[in-house]
Design a protein around this motif. Structure first.
Motif, PDB file in Angstrom:
ATOM      1  N   VAL A 178       5.117 -17.408   0.511  1.00  0.00           N
ATOM      2  CA  VAL A 178       6.144 -17.002   0.504  1.00  0.00           C
ATOM      3  C   VAL A 178       6.178 -15.914   1.775  1.00  0.00           C
ATOM      4  N   SER A 179       5.157 -14.982   1.953  1.00  0.00           N
ATOM      5  CA  SER A 179       5.111 -13.924   3.051  1.00  0.00           C
ATOM      6  C   SER A 179       5.033 -14.700   4.236  1.00  0.00           C
ATOM      7  N   CYS A 180       4.737 -15.724   4.254  1.00  0.00           N
ATOM      8  CA  CYS A 180       4.591 -16.560   5.830  1.00  0.00           C
ATOM      9  C   CYS A 180       5.787 -17.230   5.891  1.00  0.00           C
ATOM     10  N   GLN A 181       6.772 -17.229   5.153  1.00  0.00           N
ATOM     11  CA  GLN A 181       7.970 -18.049   5.110  1.00  0.00           C
ATOM     12  C   GLN A 181       8.079 -19.372   5.120  1.00  0.00           C
ATOM     13  N   LEU A 182       6.560 -20.069   4.665  1.00  0.00           N
ATOM     14  CA  LEU A 182       6.581 -21.165   4.352  1.00  0.00           C
ATOM     15  C   LEU A 182       7.198 -21.771   3.236  1.00  0.00           C
ATOM     16  N   VAL A 183       7.279 -21.092   2.286  1.00  0.00           N
ATOM     17  CA  VAL A 183       8.167 -21.314   1.032  1.00  0.00           C
ATOM     18  C   VAL A 183       9.322 -20.478   1.022  1.00  0.00           C
TER      19      VAL A 183
ATOM     20  N   LEU B  52       3.858 -36.128 -13.678  1.00  0.00           N
ATOM     21  CA  LEU B  52       4.610 -35.079 -12.990  1.00  0.00           C
ATOM     22  C   LEU B  52       5.010 -35.770 -11.532  1.00  0.00           C
ATOM     23  N   LEU B  53       4.183 -36.718 -10.819  1.00  0.00           N
ATOM     24  CA  LEU B  53       4.621 -36.996  -9.665  1.00  0.00           C
ATOM     25  C   LEU B  53       6.165 -37.841  -9.739  1.00  0.00           C
ATOM     26  N   ASP B  54       6.293 -38.564 -11.016  1.00  0.00           N
ATOM     27  CA  ASP B  54       7.403 -39.193 -11.096  1.00  0.00           C
ATOM     28  C   ASP B  54       8.595 -38.345 -11.340  1.00  0.00           C
ATOM     29  N   ALA B  55       8.427 -37.149 -11.932  1.00  0.00           N
ATOM     30  CA  ALA B  55       9.173 -36.246 -12.371  1.00  0.00           C
ATOM     31  C   ALA B  55       9.707 -35.364 -11.139  1.00  0.00           C
ATOM     32  N   CYS B  56       8.718 -35.141 -10.196  1.00  0.00           N
ATOM     33  CA  CYS B  56       9.149 -34.662  -8.712  1.00  0.00           C
ATOM     34  C   CYS B  56       9.872 -35.504  -7.891  1.00  0.00           C
ATOM     35  N   MET B  57       9.455 -36.861  -7.862  1.00  0.00           N
ATOM     36  CA  MET B  57      10.338 -37.807  -6.993  1.00  0.00           C
ATOM     37  C   MET B  57      11.551 -37.909  -7.550  1.00  0.00           C
ATOM     38  N   LYS B  58      11.934 -37.742  -8.906  1.00  0.00           N
ATOM     39  CA  LYS B  58      13.350 -37.763  -9.378  1.00  0.00           C
ATOM     40  C   LYS B  58      14.163 -36.687  -9.162  1.00  0.00           C
ATOM     41  N   ARG B  59      13.399 -35.566  -9.031  1.00  0.00           N
ATOM     42  CA  ARG B  59      14.116 -34.128  -8.516  1.00  0.00           C
ATOM     43  C   ARG B  59      14.374 -34.321  -7.240  1.00  0.00           C
ATOM     44  N   THR B  60      13.495 -34.926  -6.411  1.00  0.00           N
ATOM     45  CA  THR B  60      13.830 -34.814  -4.813  1.00  0.00           C
ATOM     46  C   THR B  60      14.874 -36.013  -4.611  1.00  0.00           C
ATOM     47  N   LEU B  61      15.014 -37.149  -5.446  1.00  0.00           N
ATOM     48  CA  LEU B  61      16.277 -37.905  -5.091  1.00  0.00           C
ATOM     49  C   LEU B  61      17.538 -37.294  -5.437  1.00  0.00           C
ATOM     50  N   GLU B  62      17.565 -36.404  -6.734  1.00  0.00           N
ATOM     51  CA  GLU B  62      18.837 -35.847  -7.008  1.00  0.00           C
ATOM     52  C   GLU B  62      18.962 -34.737  -6.003  1.00  0.00           C
ATOM     53  N   THR B  63      18.137 -34.270  -5.404  1.00  0.00           N
ATOM     54  CA  THR B  63      18.574 -33.124  -4.220  1.00  0.00           C
ATOM     55  C   THR B  63      19.149 -33.754  -3.210  1.00  0.00           C
TER      56      THR B  63
ATOM     57  N   PRO C 154      15.684 -41.086   4.306  1.00  0.00           N
ATOM     58  CA  PRO C 154      15.472 -41.105   5.858  1.00  0.00           C
ATOM     59  C   PRO C 154      14.271 -39.996   5.857  1.00  0.00           C
ATOM     60  N   HIS C 155      13.493 -40.506   6.675  1.00  0.00           N
ATOM     61  CA  HIS C 155      11.899 -39.867   6.848  1.00  0.00           C
ATOM     62  C   HIS C 155      12.343 -38.239   7.419  1.00  0.00           C
ATOM     63  N   SER C 156      13.364 -38.136   8.156  1.00  0.00           N
ATOM     64  CA  SER C 156      13.665 -36.817   8.835  1.00  0.00           C
ATOM     65  C   SER C 156      14.140 -35.733   7.658  1.00  0.00           C
ATOM     66  N   TRP C 157      14.631 -36.264   6.552  1.00  0.00           N
ATOM     67  CA  TRP C 157      15.210 -35.422   5.605  1.00  0.00           C
ATOM     68  C   TRP C 157      14.047 -34.821   4.565  1.00  0.00           C
ATOM     69  N   GLN C 158      13.877 -33.141   4.929  1.00  0.00           N
ATOM     70  CA  GLN C 158      12.900 -32.619   4.256  1.00  0.00           C
ATOM     71  C   GLN C 158      13.612 -31.621   3.706  1.00  0.00           C
ATOM     72  N   ALA C 159      13.517 -31.329   2.274  1.00  0.00           N
ATOM     73  CA  ALA C 159      14.518 -30.134   1.694  1.00  0.00           C
ATOM     74  C   ALA C 159      13.506 -29.438   0.593  1.00  0.00           C
ATOM     75  N   GLU C 160      12.654 -30.461  -0.158  1.00  0.00           N
ATOM     76  CA  GLU C 160      12.074 -29.599  -1.383  1.00  0.00           C
ATOM     77  C   GLU C 160      10.817 -28.867  -0.794  1.00  0.00           C
TER      78      GLU C 160
ATOM     79  N   CYS D 262       8.920 -33.071   1.826  1.00  0.00           N
ATOM     80  CA  CYS D 262       8.869 -31.587   1.365  1.00  0.00           C
ATOM     81  C   CYS D 262       9.049 -30.865   2.798  1.00  0.00           C
ATOM     82  N   SER D 263       9.826 -29.831   2.816  1.00  0.00           N
ATOM     83  CA  SER D 263       9.606 -28.795   3.889  1.00  0.00           C
ATOM     84  C   SER D 263       8.494 -28.020   3.980  1.00  0.00           C
ATOM     85  N   GLY D 264       8.056 -27.631   2.859  1.00  0.00           N
ATOM     86  CA  GLY D 264       6.732 -26.885   2.764  1.00  0.00           C
ATOM     87  C   GLY D 264       5.905 -27.304   1.575  1.00  0.00           C
TER      88      GLY D 264
END
Length: 660
Positions: free
Chosen positions: A167-172, A197-208, A224-230, A259-261
């Motif tokens: 967070v302090s490095c602005q990575l998150v 946990l992996l399935d739950a995170c992937m489901k959340r990423t799809l919703e985002t 798309p491979h270029s999309w990175q938000a979570e 994932c962006s970070g």
């Protein structure tokens, strides 16, 4: 009596004990615990409490007591010792050797035996080192992210510390919404829990993705491979079960790619290297898909050219990661020189990674790309001049140029200008521009060493210029007159000088940053050919060597007006074609660096610095954090730029007009 020392520090499970040398000259082996970093409050109960109660009493100020002072955010190492009775140690050592050779619950037995020794310790001292981020780390990571570089943080710290640093490095950006991929150590089936946990995170990423793009997809493969938000955080305990399972590893790589970070905590050296291998293999598999054979090889080849994996670390625990990545950068810090000794590049601070990549990386690519293309260009041009002549000599193999002149073409006449270009040239005059505008790093338009550009500039252009340098002299030589230059060697001298002027004008036209040294050697590389043509035959005659390709040829050629006219025509033709192409690129398809170079030149003519005039306060602060100082403009200049014009009194003359 044998002594056993205790070195404790950090919240980790109890280490195994290793037999060490005897103390006080005795021959009995003494088990010495492996040093770890534990919290001092975990060591305090192991001390002889009555002897050290004043030190450990909580009512005393931490600033006045060395043990409690180590709690002030420092990495601590508490040292203690205990004198063991020889008979007690002998009995303990027998049980230790038995536990060490046990096949059932070996770690538990060794932990219990270690706990027996590490009691009633006498405090020797406390060491502490400051563990904090270096200056400029947040600004460096922000700059790298802006440049389009994906940044992951893989550390051995605990999860809370790792996330706080990210967070302090602005990575998150948002620590409250970060996906936590952490399996409880008390789980009966940790692999199944990790999969859940992996399935739950992937489901959340799809919703985002559905919310941000308005498009719903069934699987994460379709995003798309270029999309990175979570943003995601995973710990080393969870990685133990993911990296050994191919299915779980594939899920983790697919999830992390969107994932962006990404923050990896409590990771071991082998896990750091494993994460690098996992993402490298994922990227290769992603671009190849279902391709087979040559198409699969070409896809992997293009992916290797499009980007590399870089690792940076400062400790011995980072060596495996540094050696696994394509490029390893070691930081010379307080943790020794193991990282720098096993890396490709060594720096003293993390923030120096920014100029290493954005400045030296850009310059290296720019210079090497043109060095490669120009080297092919000048050699192919020379070869095709000789090749075209074969159509007019019955393919007899007759050389148009003698062997010595052909050798000095590369060694003397065309070597120094391109070497100076590869060392001195730059697209912009002020290299700080690359750090001020980090997006220049990932510009596809700046990738000039592509297959198309190589064949266009390095091969096709060479073939055309070789045709100009051969056919114009061949069909323009005088067939009568006092200085007849229709022989093969005169034609060779004419084509060679035309070729030399063409390739030297090419490197002069490509260069964007002219220096006095570069200009001098470009001129010398061309004009030295005339003294060479006149002096070299004399040297041969002085050595009693009669070469019909040189002796008497130069005097006749240099005295012919046709020679000089043809040289001018050839050089104007090749230079004109190239200049027209460059003018079209600069006018209709300019690169960002071309536009910046023009602004720099306009500011220079006005006696100003363009970057100094166009840097914002935020960018100035970021550059200052990276150790790059840009002087502020003069106060009068700033006042004149930002202040409104002063109102004039009625009847007074306007500042820009003559008085009424």
């Amino acid at each position: 009596e044998p002594g056993a020392s205790s070195c404790r520090g950090g919240a980790a499970s109890r280490p195994q004990l290793a037999a060490g040398p005897a103390a006080h000259g005795r021959g009995t082996g003494v088990p010495v615990p492996r040093p770890l970093l534990l919290a001092p409050q975990l060591v305090a109960p192991r001390l002889a409490w009555a002897r050290h109660r004043p030190l450990c009493a909580p009512e005393h100020s931490p600033l006045d007591r060395p043990l409690l002072a180590s709690l002030q955010g420092l990495r601590t190492l508490v040292l203690g010792t205990r004198i063991l009775e020889e008979q007690w140690h002998a009995a303990w050592d027998a049980r230790y050797q038995e536990a060490a050779s046990s096949f059932e619950d070996r770690d538990g037995k060794l932990d219990a035996l270690g706990d027996e020794v590490e009691r009633e310790l006498e405090l020797v001292g406390v060491t502490a080192i400051e563990d904090k981020l270096q200056d400029g780390v947040p600004a460096a990571i922000k700059t790298l992210l802006t440049a389009g570089i994906r940044v992951w943080m893989i550390t051995g710290d605990k999860m809370e510390t790792a996330v706080n640093i990210a967070v302090s490095c602005q990575l998150v950006k948002d620590p409250d919404s970060i996906m936590m991929l952490v399996v409880d150590e008390k789980q009966d089936d940790p692999a199944t829990e990790a999969d859940r946990l992996l399935d739950a995170c992937m489901k959340r990423t799809l919703e985002t993705y559905a919310r941000s793009s308005g498009e719903r997809v069934a699987t994460l493969d379709q995003v798309p491979h270029s999309w990175q938000a979570e943003e995601m955080a995973v710990d080393g305990h969870t990685l133990n079960y993911i990296l050994v399972d191919e299915a779980l590893s594939s899920k983790l790589a697919l999830l992390a790619a969107h994932c962006s970070g990404v923050v990896v905590s409590r990771s071991s050296p082998s896990q750091k290297a494993g994460v690098v291998r996992l993402m490298t293999a994922y990227e290769m598999e992603r671009v190849t898909g279902t391709r087979r054979g040559l198409r699969r090889w070409y896809a992997r080849y293009k992916r290797r050219l499009s980007g590399k994996m870089l690792s940076i670390g400062d400790g011995a625990n980072d060596v495996a990661m540094l050696q696994t990545a394509d490029v390893g950068v070691g930081i010379m810090g307080k943790e020794g020189r193991q990282a720098t000794n096993n890396s490709d590049y060594a720096i003293t601070q993390f923030r120096f990674l920014v100029p290493l990549l954005l400045v030296h990386g850009n310059l290296s690519y720019y210079r090497i790309a043109r060095l490669i293309k120009y080297s092919f260009y000048k050699n192919i041009t020379f070869a095709f001049v000789l090749f075209y002549y074969q159509f007019y000599n019955g393919f007899s193999g007759q050389a148009l140029v003698d062997s010595i002149t052909a050798a000095v073409f590369n060694v003397v006449f065309t070597s120094v200008p391109i070497l100076l270009f590869a060392v001195l040239d730059r697209p912009v005059a002020d290299l700080k521009t690359y750090i001020h505008y980090p997006r220049l790093y990932d510009k596809s338009e700046l990738h000039t060493l592509t297959t198309a550009s190589f064949w266009k500039t390095g091969v096709a252009q060479a073939v055309v210029h070789a045709a100009v340098c051969f056919f114009i002299p061949y069909y323009s030589i005088a067939t009568s007159g006092r200085h007849n230059i229709t022989d093969v060697y005169s034609l060779g001298k004419l084509a060679f000088v035309a070729l030399l002027g063409t390739v030297n004008l090419e490197v002069a036209l490509v260069a964007r940053y002219w220096t006095v040294l570069f200009a001098v050697f470009v001129a010398l590389s061309y004009f030295l050919v005339y003294p060479y043509m006149a002096i070299f035959p004399l040297i041969q005659l002085g050595l009693d060597i009669y070469d019909p390709a040189n002796v008497g040829v130069s005097e006749n050629v240099l005295a012919s007006p046709t020679f000089w006219f043809v040289i001018i025509i050839c050089n104007l033709t090749t230079f004109g074609l190239r200049f027209a192409e460059r003018t079209a690129d600069w006018s209709f398809k300019p690169q960002d660096t071309m536009i910046m170079a023009e602004h720099e030149e306009e500011a220079r003519k006005q006696g100003k610095k363009w970057l100094q005039q166009n840097v914002s306060a935020e960018s100035r602060l970021r550059l200052s954090s990276l150790g790059i100082e840009i002087p502020e403009e003069e106060e009068d200049t700033l006042r004149a730029r930002h202040s409104p014009p002063r109102p004039t009194a009625p009847g007074a003359a306007h500042p820009g007009l003559p008085p009424a």
